[in-house]
Each structure stands twice: as structure tokens, then as C-alpha cells.
Motif scaffolding. Structure first.
Motif, PDB file in Angstrom:
ATOM      1  N   THR A 198       0.908  -1.334  -0.090  1.00 57.39           N
ATOM      2  CA  THR A 198      -0.039   0.247   0.089  1.00 57.39           C
ATOM      3  C   THR A 198       0.856   1.382   0.079  1.00 57.39           C
ATOM      4  N   SER A 217       1.275  -2.948   7.715  1.00 57.31           N
ATOM      5  CA  SER A 217       0.821  -1.920   8.047  1.00 57.31           C
ATOM      6  C   SER A 217       0.183  -1.728   9.694  1.00 57.31           C
ATOM      7  N   THR A 245      -0.161  -4.490   3.341  1.00 64.99           N
ATOM      8  CA  THR A 245      -1.356  -4.917   4.099  1.00 64.99           C
ATOM      9  C   THR A 245      -1.881  -6.007   3.680  1.00 64.99           C
TER      10      THR A 245
END
Length: 488
Positions: A198, A217, A245
Motif C-alpha cells: 500500500t 501496516s 497490508t
């Protein structure tokens, strides 16, 4: 002539046709809903298993940690040492202890041996680690002589009976997190493939010895880490190049490092804990599993089917209901619908004795009369199929729109298997997976495929034929004399 008469009779008996079609439609709609929900269960479970394995992984190879009584490796216990501080206080000290987590380590050569087995397309190794970081400070106490003023007594005073040490102590914080060494030369295989980058980027194939890291994350948020920051593990600084993530919502590891760097940190050169395997053919997974267990002694091979047995919670319960109770309920309703349609068609034939008898008197053969009845029943079935498909699609859409949330508990009860969660809370099929149950929430959908629609059409035709068989058999037994008796 056949279609003209068929159209006229169907128009005349609209209500009867609607009743027969409605009965078949309910059975067909139920089959569509149950099939789509079962398919949704499969996709939900597949999503859960991907959180354990990683995309493209068909099985993992591990070796359970042996107990000391068996003469194997004794589970490593953390030991910490700090420098003595003769003068001063309040100076922070820190030490990291890096442990191989969960499984007994395997030699790198085992990866090559597994990769040579028949049916194996690719095999890569990974190293699961647990880092325990202890940091804090000692505060030096002060000796105070009884009867002497001042916090520390007279300068240079010797300790004597009646004196005591005041203050001092230690204040240390213990922080534990998981680290996984991944083979950066094989980015399409392993647990990191189940996570989505991400921010930043993932590893490059050339970074086998680079001091770089990808952070999960959730861990990055907890420690306020960002791409470009550095993390220190056992005195070595690693630059964060990406934030990952997990697609399933449950992280596989807090920190990912190149495999060689992880091996160096854990003093486990040329060692791995898990081997991720991709089969050349998904239909041959069982035979590949048998070959690995036979030719690579002492290892445990875990497939997605094995992992599926460890998934419990409402997802497992709902899946059982959909595949068990739902299937039998669908069969029962279908059989009932077919029987009702057949009985209604047969009853309609008995009310048309005069009509069919007259037709036979005019020259219609028994086969032609039977074909007329079967044709009408097949049309009823197709009407029921169209209505059933519409109702089934509406039901499946409603399930998808509502998207009920199901819970899946992973790894509970698998701690002793060796392949699922080794002694001491080892990983379940991958890094950082504790043997204790973890809970995931999965949204249920009900996808309808072309196979399901084709099944519905087949059931509609089958229902029409069953009903036509009842009525046709009854019609074939009619004689012209029966019609003449009823003409009065």
C-alpha cells in the motif's frame, strides 16, 4: 399442427400451467441459492487459507520441533545480558534476542530436494523468527547510615550495621514482534504474496543481501513507522522500503527481511523453517504430498485441505449447513416439486379423458397423444425454470447485498501436528501464526456461475419430463371408448 394445438392448450389452461411452473420454480430457486452460497463459502474459506499460505502456494513443508526427551533440539529460551554501570545512573541499555520460531530448522539443501520431486513446479524457503527486545535503565541506589543526615550519608563513610540502601532499581520494557525472512528472488511464492503493498515497493530480486525491510501496516501504525524510516534489529539498521497490508486483514508477520539477512540475525546460516511449494497440477497435490513425505524424511507436508480442517467458527458452521442441510433440503424440495408436478399433470390428463379419447377416435395415435402431454409438461418445466432462475438470482443478490459477516478461527487445536503449529506456539503454515486460535471476519457473497444456471435449466427440463412421463403414461392408456361413455 403439434405446436398450434400445444399453444392453444397452454393458453386454455393458464392457471394449471402456472401452478405446475411455480412448484418447479421454488425447487430450482432453492438449488440456485444453496449452490451460490456454497460457492461463496468456498471463496470465503479460500480467502482465509490465503492468509495462511500466500497466493499460488499449494502446500508447505516443515519439521516439528522435537522434545528434549527425544534427543532433538531443545526449544531456545531467551537470555539477556547487560553491561555493569559502575558510575552514574539513568543510562538506557537495550538488547535484542532473535529466536527461530515454532519449527525445527531445515537445511537450505532441503528446498532443492523438495523442488526436485515429481509434480513440484517451484519451491522456496522462508525463515520465521521472533525478536524479543528488552530496553530500559538501571538506577543506582544510595546507602544511608542510620543517624547520619543527607541522602547518601557522610562522604566516604563505610557501610555499617544499621545502614540501608535507598532508591535504585531497574525499569525495563519488553517488546516482542515477528520477523520473516523471505526469498526475494521468488516474489510470486510465499506468504508476502497474500499482502498488498500500500506504500512504497516490495523487494527486488537483486536485494538478497540488502539491509531493507517491508513492514506490515498494523505494525507500522503501532510503531509510527513510514516508508523511508529505519528499524533496528539486533544492532543492524534496515531501511523500510514498503508497507504491506494483508488482504485477509490478519498479518502474517510484523517485519519482512531478505532471507539471508534474517539468517544472519538468527545465526541460522543456510537454514529455513518453512518451504513453500507450488504444484504443477492442482489435481495432483495429494500425490505430490505423498512423494515429498516419502523422499524427504522427517518433514510434515500441509496442504490447503489440511488447513481447511482447522478453520472453525461461524464460517465452518455455515459451510456445513450449506453443504449438508442445504443440499438435502434442496433435494427434498426438488423431489417434492417433481412429484407434485407429475401428479398435477396426471390429474389434468384424467380430466381430459373425453378430449384425448375424441382425438384418438379421429386418428391420433397413442404416441402422438403422449407427445402432446409431454410437450405441455416440458413447457411447464421451462416456464418454471425461467421463474426459478429469476427467484434464485434475486435470492443470491440479496445475500451478496447483505454480505453477512462470518468468523473464522484459525489454528485452534492444531498445535501438536507439527505441520500446523509446532510446540511453543509456532506458526500455522507461515510466519507469525500462533497455534492459539486467531479470528478473522469474512464477508459472505453468493456468486452465481454459468454452471449453476445450466444446472437450473437442466432441472427445469428434467422436471417437465418427469411430469410428462406421469401424464403421458396415463394418456397412453386411454381408449376412444372411454370418451364415448362420457358423451351423454
Amino acid at each position: 399442427m403439434f405446436f398450434t394445438y400445444l399453444r392453444r392448450e397452454l393458453r386454455r389452461r393458464r392457471k394449471a400451467a402456472l401452478v405446475v411452473a411455480s412448484g418447479l420454480a421454488l425447487g430450482i430457486a432453492l438449488v440456485i441459492v444453496v449452490s451460490s452460497v456454497s460457492s461463496g463459502m468456498g471463496k470465503a474459506q479460500e480467502k482465509v487459507l490465503q492468509s495462511l499460505y500466500g497466493l499460488g502456494t499449494d502446500m508447505t513443508v516443515t519439521k516439528a520441533m522435537e522434545t528434549s526427551e527425544e534427543g532433538g533440539e531443545r526449544p531456545e529460551r531467551p537470555r539477556f545480558s547487560f553491561d555493569a554501570q559502575a558510575e552514574g545512573s539513568g543510562e538506557e541499555q537495550s538488547t535484542d534476542h532473535v529466536m527461530v520460531q515454532g519449527f525445527q530448522s531445515l537445511a537450505d539443501s532441503t528446498v532443492d530436494k523438495v523442488g526436485e520431486q515429481s509434480g513440484v513446479a517451484d519451491a522456496v524457503g522462508g525463515l520465521s523468527l521472533q525478536v524479543v527486545k528488552v530496553s530500559g535503565e538501571f538506577t543506582r541506589g544510595r546507602f544511608q547510615q542510620d543517624g547520619q543526615g543527607g541522602p547518601g550519608g557522610a562522604a566516604g563513610a563505610e557501610p555499617s550495621e544499621g545502614g540501608r540502601v535507598q532508591g535504585g532499581g531497574a525499569d525495563f520494557d519488553v517488546n516482542s514482534y515477528s520477523v520473516y525472512g523471505t526469498d526475494v528472488t521468488e516474489p510470486k511464492l510465499g506468504p508476502l504474496t497474500s499482502s498488498r503493498i500500500t506504500d512504497g515497493r516490495t523487494f527486488k530480486a537483486s536485494e538478497t543481501g540488502a539491509k531493507v525491510a517491508v513492514v506490515d501496516s498494523a505494525h507500522a501504525k503501532e510503531k509510527e513507522l513510514e516508508t523511508g524510516d529505519t528499524v533496528t534489529v539486533k544492532g543492524t539498521k534496515f531501511k523500510i522500503i514498503g508497507i504491506a497490508t494483508a488482504e485477509s486483514g490478519d498479518a502474517a508477520a510484523d517485519l519482512y527481511l531478505p532471507l539471508k539477512q534474517a539468517q544472519t540475525l538468527a545465526d541460522a546460516k543456510d537454514k529455513v523453517t518453512t518451504i513453500y511449494v507450488r504444484a504443477t497440477d492442482s489435481q495432483q497435490i495429494d500425490s505430490v504430498k505423498s512423494a515429498i513425505q516419502k523422499n524427504v524424511s522427517g518433514t510434515t507436508v500441509t496442504t490447503s485441505a489440511d488447513l481447511a480442517d482447522t478453520v472453525s467458527g461461524s464460517l465452518s458452521t455455515a459451510s456445513s449447513l450449506a453443504t449438508g442441510v442445504g443440499t438435502w433440503l434442496s433435494v427434498a424440495v426438488l423431489v417434492t416439486a417433481f412429484l407434485v408436478a407429475g401428479l398435477l399433470t396426471s390429474s389434468a390428463v384424467s380430466r381430459r379423458v373425453r378430449e384425448f379419447g375424441t382425438l384418438k377416435a379421429l386418428g391420433w395415435t397413442s404416441g402422438r397423444v403422449t407427445g402432446q402431454v409431454v410437450g405441455e409438461a416440458v413447457v411447464h418445466g421451462l416456464m418454471g425454470g425461467v421463474l426459478g432462475i429469476a427467484l434464485g438470482l434475486a435470492g443470491a443478490y440479496a445475500v451478496t447485498a447483505i454480505s453477512p459477516t462470518l468468523q473464522a478461527e484459525l489454528g485452534g487445536g492444531a498445535g501438536g501436528s507439527g505441520g500446523m503449529g509446532g510446540p511453543g506456539g509456532g506458526p500455522v503454515g507461515g510466519p507469525g501464526r500462533e497455534a492459539a486460535a486467531k479470528t478473522l471476519e469474512v464477508a459472505l457473497s453468493a456468486p452465481v456461475g454459468l454452471t449453476t444456471v445450466a444446472l437450473a435449466v437442466g432441472l427445469a427440463v428434467a422436471g417437465g419430463l418427469v411430469a410428462g412421463a406421469f401424464g403421458g403414461w396415463r394418456a397412453s392408456r386411454l381408449r376412444p371408448a372411454d370418451a364415448l361413455r362420457r358423451v351423454a
